[in-house]
Design an enzyme around this catalytic site. Structure first.
Site, PDB file in Angstrom:
ATOM      1  N   CYS A 104      87.695 -34.649  13.504  1.00  0.00           N
ATOM      2  CA  CYS A 104      86.188 -34.689  13.550  1.00  0.00           C
ATOM      3  C   CYS A 104      85.608 -35.057  12.137  1.00  0.00           C
ATOM      4  O   CYS A 104      84.409 -35.514  12.096  1.00  0.00           O
ATOM      5  CB  CYS A 104      85.757 -33.167  13.942  1.00  0.00           C
ATOM      6  SG  CYS A 104      86.281 -32.647  15.411  1.00  0.00           S
ATOM      7  N   HIS A 374      78.376 -35.426  19.585  1.00  0.00           N
ATOM      8  CA  HIS A 374      79.394 -35.494  18.328  1.00  0.00           C
ATOM      9  C   HIS A 374      80.445 -36.652  18.670  1.00  0.00           C
ATOM     10  O   HIS A 374      81.282 -36.267  19.390  1.00  0.00           O
ATOM     11  CB  HIS A 374      80.125 -34.000  18.446  1.00  0.00           C
ATOM     12  CG  HIS A 374      81.271 -33.842  17.678  1.00  0.00           C
ATOM     13  ND1 HIS A 374      81.701 -34.490  16.315  1.00  0.00           N
ATOM     14  CD2 HIS A 374      82.199 -32.847  17.538  1.00  0.00           C
ATOM     15  CE1 HIS A 374      82.618 -34.141  15.727  1.00  0.00           C
ATOM     16  NE2 HIS A 374      83.166 -33.072  16.595  1.00  0.00           N
ATOM     17  N   CYS A 404      83.987 -28.802  10.642  1.00  0.00           N
ATOM     18  CA  CYS A 404      85.308 -28.382  11.171  1.00  0.00           C
ATOM     19  C   CYS A 404      86.007 -29.553  11.529  1.00  0.00           C
ATOM     20  O   CYS A 404      85.637 -30.581  12.199  1.00  0.00           O
ATOM     21  CB  CYS A 404      84.989 -27.135  11.970  1.00  0.00           C
ATOM     22  SG  CYS A 404      84.298 -27.274  13.555  1.00  0.00           S
ATOM     23  N   GLY A 406      89.641 -30.443  14.426  1.00  0.00           N
ATOM     24  CA  GLY A 406      90.553 -29.515  15.247  1.00  0.00           C
ATOM     25  C   GLY A 406      91.887 -29.626  14.558  1.00  0.00           C
ATOM     26  O   GLY A 406      92.324 -30.519  13.849  1.00  0.00           O
TER      27      GLY A 406
END
Length: 418
Positions: A104, A374, A404, A406
């Site tokens: 991300c 996103h 954050c 993954g």
């Protein structure tokens, strides 16, 4: 080279600063149903790369040394498609390109890495970008399908948890840290409200590049409806201006039968691309481009955390970043914290002591990923564009982008608007 430390040092202009001259993005659109569902990720990349050249007409394209592209899901890591797209829109063969995958945060990582190359004298002028078509490449839902079996059955829980579906990590955060369903839905409604206001008032207009592409309408079964059309996409299409708490409360949990994360209070699966032009301040001065400087990238920090609660990442990365920079939360004028899930965004705001900043419109003032979407590899670059243009509009100076990641990580980047 030592980073500047303390607010005064961060705000001071120096020849060694890594400055940003433009920061642009495509609209961010819903995967599968949105206006960019038939576009290719490299097509979207080509549009923001070409727009970057057009936005900087006094910069000769051959002076661009390197292009770093964040991408998560594309075939072959996106490297061949991205290089092809770059060549397609008028870059010189001498301009190099590489792709970056830190899930991300991929395009924030591309920007941070390129900035280090510039500071180290390896690159004079570069572009940090990101691209993603989750419509085309999200078939496995970002979970590897051909993984070493030893890992799937590992005796180490944190190894097994690296492939836990993201939605379940959201449920873990909600359960462990007391984030209820109602407050998650309220957070989501506010994200849409802020994004709708920003869109209606034209706040995104200067950061968005129109996309000329094709669109084929389909029904719920995926069957074609009518003929393919040529469209010009100019706005984010995932924003629900009429979102209400009552409507969101009716949605069933998406990941766990008794859970609280739903399609309405989680980030949207999206398609899009974004790009920023970077160089040192001394280079901008030599090229006569100082009037184009929007601001500068200061520093970034990454940190690991437990994979089964990966959403807490910003609450760990941001303090690390601020400590390195020698500043406090009160010194930051605007925060862009990715809303992967309302559960983790709420937790991070609480843990960082940003509740008042959120209420005052300093955290995600124009909405976040719940409303805007996103597109994994492009999210960091999209957030950077929204941050830089937003600070320019409101008059703030210091901004932070964070998300954050993954498998259990967080990343944060520090920027200054001039």
């Amino acid at each position: 080279m030592a980073l500047p430390k303390g607010l005064s040092a961060i705000l001071t202009k120096a020849p060694s600063d890594t400055v940003i001259l433009s920061s642009l993005r495509t609209p961010i659109c819903r995967s599968y149903r949105g206006q960019l569902k038939d576009a290719y990720p490299e097509e979207l990349l080509s549009i923001v790369l070409r727009a970057t050249l057009d936005a900087n007409p006094n910069l000769a394209p051959e002076l661009i040394d390197d292009v770093a592209v964040g991408v998560v899901l594309s075939e072959l890591g996106g490297s061949k498609a991205a290089r092809t797209a770059m060549n397609h829109v008028g870059f010189a063969n001498a301009t190099a390109l590489y792709t970056v995958n830190r899930a991300c945060s991929s395009s924030l990582q591309s920007l941070a890495t390129l900035a280090l190359q510039i500071r180290g004298g390896m690159v004079g002028v570069g572009i940090a970008a990101g691209m993603e078509s989750m419509t085309r490449n999200y078939g496995s839902r970002a979970i590897p399908v051909d993984l070493w079996p030893e890992l799937k059955g590992s005796a180490v829980k944190d190894a097994r948890d690296c492939i836990m579906p993201m939605g379940l990590t959201s449920e873990n955060v909600a359960q462990r840290y007391g984030v209820g369903r109602k407050e998650q839905d309220e957070f989501a409604v506010e994200s849409h409200r802020r994004a709708a206001r920003a869109q209606n008032e034209g706040f995104f207009d200067k950061e968005i590049v129109p996309v000329h592409t094709r669109f084929q309408e389909v029904d719920k079964q995926g069957n074609k409806v009518g003929e393919e059309k040529q469209v010009v996409v100019t706005k984010d299409d995932g924003i629900r201006a009429g979102a209400t708490l009552e409507a969101l409360a009716k949605l069933k949990p998406a990941f766990k039968e008794d859970g609280a994360s739903t399609a309405g209070n989680s980030s949207q699966v999206s398609d899009g691309a974004a790009a920023s032009l970077l160089m040192s301040r001394s280079t901008a001065t030599e090229l006569g481009l100082t009037s184009s400087i929007m601001g500068k990238f200061v520093a970034a920090a990454t940190v690991g955390c437990a994979p089964d609660e990966m959403g807490v990442g910003p609450a760990l990365a941001i303090p690390k970043l601020l400590s390195r920079a020698g500043i406090e939360t009160k010194d930051v004028d605007r925060w862009e914290i990715n809303e992967a899930f309302a559960s983790q965004a709420i937790y991070c705001v609480r843990q960082l002591g940003l509740e008042k900043a959120l209420a005052d419109g300093k955290v995600n003032p124009d909405g976040g990923a719940i409303a805007l979407g996103h597109p994994l590899g492009a999210t960091g670059a999209r957030m950077t564009s929204t941050l830089m243009h937003g600070l320019g509009r409101t008059g703030g100076e210091v901004g932070v982008v964070s998300m954050c990641i993954g498998t259990g990580m967080g990343m944060a980047g520090l920027f200054v608007r001039e």
